[in-house]
Design a protein around this motif. Sequence first.
Motif, PDB file in Angstrom:
ATOM      1  N   ARG A   1      -4.077   7.539  -5.696  1.00  0.00           N
ATOM      2  CA  ARG A   1      -4.883   6.380  -5.274  1.00  0.00           C
ATOM      3  C   ARG A   1      -6.240   6.357  -5.973  1.00  0.00           C
ATOM      4  NH1 ARG A   1      -2.166   3.552  -1.708  1.00  0.00           N
ATOM      5  NH2 ARG A   1      -0.748   4.648  -0.315  1.00  0.00           N
TER       6      ARG A   1
ATOM      7  N   GLN B   1       0.818  -1.214   0.000  1.00  0.00           N
ATOM      8  CA  GLN B   1       0.000   0.000   0.000  1.00  0.00           C
ATOM      9  C   GLN B   1       0.849   1.261   0.000  1.00  0.00           C
ATOM     10  OE1 GLN B   1      -3.436   0.327  -0.161  1.00  0.00           O
ATOM     11  NE2 GLN B   1      -3.239  -1.807  -0.757  1.00  0.00           N
TER      12      GLN B   1
ATOM     13  N   GLU C   1      -6.404   4.015  -9.061  1.00  0.00           N
ATOM     14  CA  GLU C   1      -6.160   2.582  -8.955  1.00  0.00           C
ATOM     15  C   GLU C   1      -7.356   1.762  -9.436  1.00  0.00           C
ATOM     16  OE1 GLU C   1      -4.818   1.723  -4.989  1.00  0.00           O
ATOM     17  OE2 GLU C   1      -3.147   3.138  -5.166  1.00  0.00           O
TER      18      GLU C   1
END
Length: 104
Positions: free
Chosen positions: A27, A12, A30
């Motif tokens: 993010r 992560q 993604e």
Amino acid sequence: MSPLDPSTFGTQSPRTLDGRSYPEHLRAYEGLDDALLPVVAQLEPATFDDLSIAIDEPRLRASLPRWLASAEWRGLIQRLDASMRGPRTYGLGPEGPAQLHRAA
């Protein structure tokens, strides 16, 4: 950008070798992996223009620059061009095949 730390791929918190962290704003992109990574796999080696032309959906096409940055940080894609001259060329990175397999 400093070279990426391959030991952080699949986590992560991808990092560069000099310790910089994956930018939080990436993010959001993604979720586009399942739609865009197969396009890279099908066309590799592919330039940005090659990829952009192959994407019909305007929302995905508009997200391509940020998704490329996100995917490169995460090791899904990598630059294949030999130098900083000429167009950037992309292909699957070390994590790309595994991600494609998970999505299938």
